[in-house]
Design a protein around this motif. Structure first.
Motif, PDB file in Angstrom:
ATOM      1  N   LEU A 125       0.861  -1.176   0.000  1.00 21.21           N
ATOM      2  CA  LEU A 125       0.000   0.000   0.000  1.00 21.21           C
ATOM      3  C   LEU A 125       0.899   1.228   0.000  1.00 21.21           C
ATOM      4  O   LEU A 125       1.688   1.435   0.928  1.00 21.21           O
ATOM      5  CB  LEU A 125      -0.916  -0.004   1.230  1.00 21.21           C
ATOM      6  CG  LEU A 125      -1.809   1.222   1.438  1.00 21.21           C
ATOM      7  CD1 LEU A 125      -2.750   1.434   0.270  1.00 21.21           C
ATOM      8  CD2 LEU A 125      -2.597   1.082   2.750  1.00 21.21           C
ATOM      9  N   GLU A 126       0.775   2.057  -1.044  1.00 17.83           N
ATOM     10  CA  GLU A 126       1.653   3.201  -1.216  1.00 17.83           C
ATOM     11  C   GLU A 126       0.841   4.485  -1.327  1.00 17.83           C
ATOM     12  O   GLU A 126      -0.201   4.509  -1.985  1.00 17.83           O
ATOM     13  CB  GLU A 126       2.500   3.043  -2.482  1.00 17.83           C
ATOM     14  CG  GLU A 126       3.364   1.792  -2.507  1.00 17.83           C
ATOM     15  CD  GLU A 126       3.978   1.557  -3.869  1.00 17.83           C
ATOM     16  OE1 GLU A 126       5.196   1.751  -4.009  1.00 17.83           O
ATOM     17  OE2 GLU A 126       3.216   1.192  -4.794  1.00 17.83           O
ATOM     18  N   SER A 127       1.335   5.551  -0.699  1.00 15.85           N
ATOM     19  CA  SER A 127       0.737   6.876  -0.839  1.00 15.85           C
ATOM     20  C   SER A 127       1.781   7.929  -0.495  1.00 15.85           C
ATOM     21  O   SER A 127       2.526   7.775   0.479  1.00 15.85           O
ATOM     22  CB  SER A 127      -0.473   7.044   0.081  1.00 15.85           C
ATOM     23  OG  SER A 127      -0.975   8.371  -0.005  1.00 15.85           O
ATOM     24  N   SER A 128       1.810   8.972  -1.282  1.00 14.57           N
ATOM     25  CA  SER A 128       2.680  10.112  -0.989  1.00 14.57           C
ATOM     26  C   SER A 128       1.943  11.188  -0.224  1.00 14.57           C
ATOM     27  O   SER A 128       2.521  12.241   0.096  1.00 14.57           O
ATOM     28  CB  SER A 128       3.233  10.694  -2.300  1.00 14.57           C
ATOM     29  OG  SER A 128       2.169  11.164  -3.117  1.00 14.57           O
ATOM     30  N   GLU A 129       0.664  10.915   0.118  1.00 16.38           N
ATOM     31  CA  GLU A 129      -0.172  11.960   0.696  1.00 16.38           C
ATOM     32  C   GLU A 129      -0.630  11.666   2.119  1.00 16.38           C
ATOM     33  O   GLU A 129      -1.136  12.554   2.800  1.00 16.38           O
ATOM     34  CB  GLU A 129      -1.382  12.213  -0.204  1.00 16.38           C
ATOM     35  CG  GLU A 129      -0.988  12.642  -1.621  1.00 16.38           C
ATOM     36  CD  GLU A 129      -2.175  12.907  -2.522  1.00 16.38           C
ATOM     37  OE1 GLU A 129      -3.312  12.956  -2.009  1.00 16.38           O
ATOM     38  OE2 GLU A 129      -1.978  13.070  -3.741  1.00 16.38           O
TER      39      GLU A 129
ATOM     40  N   ASN B  81       0.297  -4.136   8.930  1.00 12.39           N
ATOM     41  CA  ASN B  81       1.561  -3.417   8.865  1.00 12.39           C
ATOM     42  C   ASN B  81       1.297  -1.927   8.798  1.00 12.39           C
ATOM     43  O   ASN B  81       0.356  -1.474   8.139  1.00 12.39           O
ATOM     44  CB  ASN B  81       2.385  -3.857   7.654  1.00 12.39           C
ATOM     45  CG  ASN B  81       3.712  -3.137   7.559  1.00 12.39           C
ATOM     46  OD1 ASN B  81       3.856  -2.240   6.734  1.00 12.39           O
ATOM     47  ND2 ASN B  81       4.670  -3.500   8.393  1.00 12.39           N
ATOM     48  N   ASP B  82       2.174  -1.161   9.488  1.00 11.90           N
ATOM     49  CA  ASP B  82       2.112   0.294   9.435  1.00 11.90           C
ATOM     50  C   ASP B  82       3.151   0.822   8.448  1.00 11.90           C
ATOM     51  O   ASP B  82       2.808   1.215   7.336  1.00 11.90           O
ATOM     52  CB  ASP B  82       2.338   0.875  10.824  1.00 11.90           C
ATOM     53  CG  ASP B  82       2.350   2.401  10.814  1.00 11.90           C
ATOM     54  OD1 ASP B  82       1.845   2.986   9.832  1.00 11.90           O
ATOM     55  OD2 ASP B  82       2.857   2.984  11.778  1.00 11.90           O
ATOM     56  N   ASP B  83       4.424   0.791   8.832  1.00  8.08           N
ATOM     57  CA  ASP B  83       5.486   1.334   7.989  1.00  8.08           C
ATOM     58  C   ASP B  83       6.418   0.220   7.514  1.00  8.08           C
ATOM     59  O   ASP B  83       6.792  -0.663   8.296  1.00  8.08           O
ATOM     60  CB  ASP B  83       6.303   2.373   8.751  1.00  8.08           C
ATOM     61  CG  ASP B  83       5.457   3.566   9.169  1.00  8.08           C
ATOM     62  OD1 ASP B  83       4.441   3.814   8.499  1.00  8.08           O
ATOM     63  OD2 ASP B  83       5.819   4.229  10.157  1.00  8.08           O
ATOM     64  N   ILE B  84       6.803   0.275   6.233  1.00  7.93           N
ATOM     65  CA  ILE B  84       7.740  -0.711   5.695  1.00  7.93           C
ATOM     66  C   ILE B  84       9.045  -0.679   6.475  1.00  7.93           C
ATOM     67  O   ILE B  84       9.625  -1.711   6.821  1.00  7.93           O
ATOM     68  CB  ILE B  84       8.005  -0.436   4.198  1.00  7.93           C
ATOM     69  CG1 ILE B  84       6.725  -0.676   3.385  1.00  7.93           C
ATOM     70  CG2 ILE B  84       9.141  -1.306   3.672  1.00  7.93           C
ATOM     71  CD1 ILE B  84       6.880  -0.382   1.910  1.00  7.93           C
TER      72      ILE B  84
ATOM     73  N   GLY C 257      11.053   5.837   8.509  1.00  2.00           N
ATOM     74  CA  GLY C 257      11.165   6.876   7.498  1.00  2.00           C
ATOM     75  C   GLY C 257      10.361   6.624   6.251  1.00  2.00           C
ATOM     76  O   GLY C 257      10.264   7.498   5.382  1.00  2.00           O
ATOM     77  N   ASN C 258       9.759   5.430   6.101  1.00  2.00           N
ATOM     78  CA  ASN C 258       8.928   5.099   4.943  1.00  2.00           C
ATOM     79  C   ASN C 258       7.528   4.768   5.453  1.00  2.00           C
ATOM     80  O   ASN C 258       7.328   3.736   6.101  1.00  2.00           O
ATOM     81  CB  ASN C 258       9.508   3.919   4.169  1.00  2.00           C
ATOM     82  CG  ASN C 258       8.773   3.641   2.863  1.00  2.00           C
ATOM     83  OD1 ASN C 258       7.596   3.961   2.723  1.00  2.00           O
ATOM     84  ND2 ASN C 258       9.462   3.045   1.903  1.00  2.00           N
ATOM     85  N   THR C 259       6.552   5.631   5.181  1.00  2.00           N
ATOM     86  CA  THR C 259       5.208   5.453   5.723  1.00  2.00           C
ATOM     87  C   THR C 259       4.310   4.594   4.842  1.00  2.00           C
ATOM     88  O   THR C 259       3.114   4.485   5.100  1.00  2.00           O
ATOM     89  CB  THR C 259       4.533   6.817   5.959  1.00  2.00           C
ATOM     90  OG1 THR C 259       4.438   7.524   4.713  1.00  2.00           O
ATOM     91  CG2 THR C 259       5.326   7.640   6.951  1.00  2.00           C
ATOM     92  N   ASP C 260       4.862   4.012   3.764  1.00  2.00           N
ATOM     93  CA  ASP C 260       4.096   3.019   3.013  1.00  2.00           C
ATOM     94  C   ASP C 260       4.002   1.732   3.827  1.00  2.00           C
ATOM     95  O   ASP C 260       4.743   1.527   4.790  1.00  2.00           O
ATOM     96  CB  ASP C 260       4.755   2.742   1.662  1.00  2.00           C
ATOM     97  CG  ASP C 260       4.689   3.939   0.724  1.00  2.00           C
ATOM     98  OD1 ASP C 260       3.796   4.783   0.917  1.00  2.00           O
ATOM     99  OD2 ASP C 260       5.532   4.022  -0.189  1.00  2.00           O
TER     100      ASP C 260
END
Length: 475
Positions: A410-414, A432-435, A438-441
């Motif tokens: 699940l990816e988002s820049s927003e 899962n929260d963050d991969i 520093g990476n919130t995908d």
């Protein structure tokens, strides 16, 4: 740990059916007689009582729809696409009172309208629907749609005639038309048929949903009935398009060369937001994965994929790079699909390139394996939210095999994403929260425990999360 237990509580919501629309049955209430409160309600009740006994449900193999009895001995009017796949040129017709008949397909419209006529066997003294005068239909008059979706019950919806196409005469109405209502009557306030419901066109926009129904006008129906009575009906269905505008979809093939064209005043216009669109049709197979891309340097691209009945299969705004549009989806059935190359806003125009690809069984772009699910969407105010913290969510479903290893991303820049996987009984498989820091995908790799359907929940980390996202499920 707080986050874990908060997210884990989502499984109890799934188990209770709060996310899937399953609710506990309400207590049985004593029936009460409906009381008409005003003249409009009296008209609604009168039209329904007069017309509904003659609206039938039709089952033709894997297809179903509705029809209207127009003669006491059982001549039925319906859509060609409802019955064209029937084997042996016979179908089953069910009346509202529960009576069932075998019906023979008499013929289809030789002029290519989406019309067919059936004859019930051994029928007599049946209720009928009267046909209105062709010149009696006016924009603004009330319209009533009746149908029997799924062959089980009669539905009744009310609206107005919102447009009459000046070239084709196609009737546009905002009376809600369900997919199973194809072939049923569109009626006036005298319970007379003014058209045959044939398609729905539903488009999502930020301003809301636009539901538009179309009906074949009586001016086209009467010549067809004359041809049938004279034994001149066509043996095969040759149905045309009932999309808005005068242009018919251009037939194209998957995996063909890129299509380069222009949106502008010569294109069709989408009712509701007055955006331009060009239509294309292609043949697709059930379960086939297709990738559809619309790119333009001149306008914000928007793609709409419809089935042959006009029902929305998939839509996308900015799933591709920048403001380009991309749909990657698995086709639900073997059908002739319609793809609309569209702009996001009314009045936008310019050049574009459209590509249609079949991805069935091919490796995914990441090289990890076959794509099971590829969706784009937008979390926005008004979407479903979790009661504990108000965070928004969407949910998607896919079928998996026991022992199958999958990766969900699940990816988002927003917004800060949060990802959950459940089986369809509401049992949590993983989250899962963050991969990584520093990476919130979000990313989740699991081995599926059983062969069954699974639910992926696209969620924001907190109640501030809004924006676009991409979800992929790969082997």
């Amino acid at each position: 740990m707080t986050v874990f237990w908060f997210r884990h509580s989502l499984s109890s919501l799934l188990s209770l059916g709060l996310l899937t629309g399953i609710v506990a049955p309400l207590p049985q209430l004593a029936p009460q007689r409906a009381i008409a409160q005003n003249q409009d309600e009296q008209t609604n009740i009168r039209v329904y009582d007069q017309a509904s006994p003659a609206v039938v449900a039709i089952v033709a193999g894997n297809s179903s729809g509705s029809g209207s009895i127009i003669t006491p001995d059982g001549l039925v009017l319906t859509n060609a696409h409802v019955v064209q796949q029937a084997s042996g040129r016979t179908v089953t017709v069910r009346l509202p009172n529960g009576d069932e008949y075998t019906a023979d397909i008499l013929g289809f419209d030789p002029n290519g309208q989406d019309l067919a006529a059936l004859q019930l066997r051994n029928a007599r003294n049946l209720p009928t629907i009267d046909i209105a005068s062709p010149d009696s239909v006016r924009v603004g008059q009330r319209a009533f749609a009746i149908g029997s979706p799924f062959g089980l019950e009669t539905t009744f919806t009310v609206g107005i005639i919102s447009r009459i196409d000046p070239d084709e005469g196609t009737i546009q109405t905002d009376a809600a038309i369900n997919p199973g209502n194809s072939g049923g009557p569109l009626l006036n306030s005298n319970a007379e048929m003014v058209g045959v419901n044939t398609a729905i066109f539903s488009v999502g926009r930020e301003s809301g949903n636009i539901g538009i129904g179309f009906a074949i006008p009586i001016s086209d129906v009467q010549p067809f009935l004359t041809a049938i009575r004279q034994g001149q009906g066509s043996e095969t269905a040759r149905t045309g398009s009932r999309l808005p505008g005068s242009q018919t979809p251009r037939s194209v093939e998957l995996n063909g060369p890129p299509i380069r064209s222009t949106l502008g005043p010569d294109s069709n216009v989408l009712p509701g937001d007055n955006s331009y669109f060009n239509a294309y049709s292609f043949e697709g197979r059930a379960g086939q994965t297709v990738s559809l891309d619309l790119t333009s340097n001149d306008f914000d691209a928007y793609l709409i994929l419809l089935d042959s009945n006009g029902n929305s299969v998939a839509q996308d705004d900015d799933g591709g790079p920048g403001t380009d549009a991309r749909i990657v989806t698995q086709l639900p059935e073997s059908d002739t699909y319609i793809l609309l190359a569209n702009s996001f806003r009314g009045g936008e125009s310019g050049d574009y390139e459209l590509t249609l690809r079949s991805q069935g069984g091919q490796p995914s772009s990441s090289g990890q394996g076959r794509v099971l699910l590829n969706e784009t969407g937008v979390l926005r105010t008004g979407d479903p939210s979790l009661p504990e913290d108000g965070s928004l969510f969407h949910q998607y479903e896919f079928s998996g095999q026991a022992g199958q290893s999958i990766t969900i991303r699940l990816e988002s820049s927003e917004f800060d994403t949060y990802l959950l996987l459940f089986d369809n009984d509401g049992n949590l498989i993983g989250q899962n929260d963050d991969i990584r820091p520093g990476n919130t995908d979000s990313e989740l790799t699991v081995r599926l425990p059983e062969t069954r359907d699974y639910i992926v929940v696209v969620n924001s980390y907190d109640d501030t999360g809004r924006g676009r996202y991409r979800l992929t499920v790969e082997e």
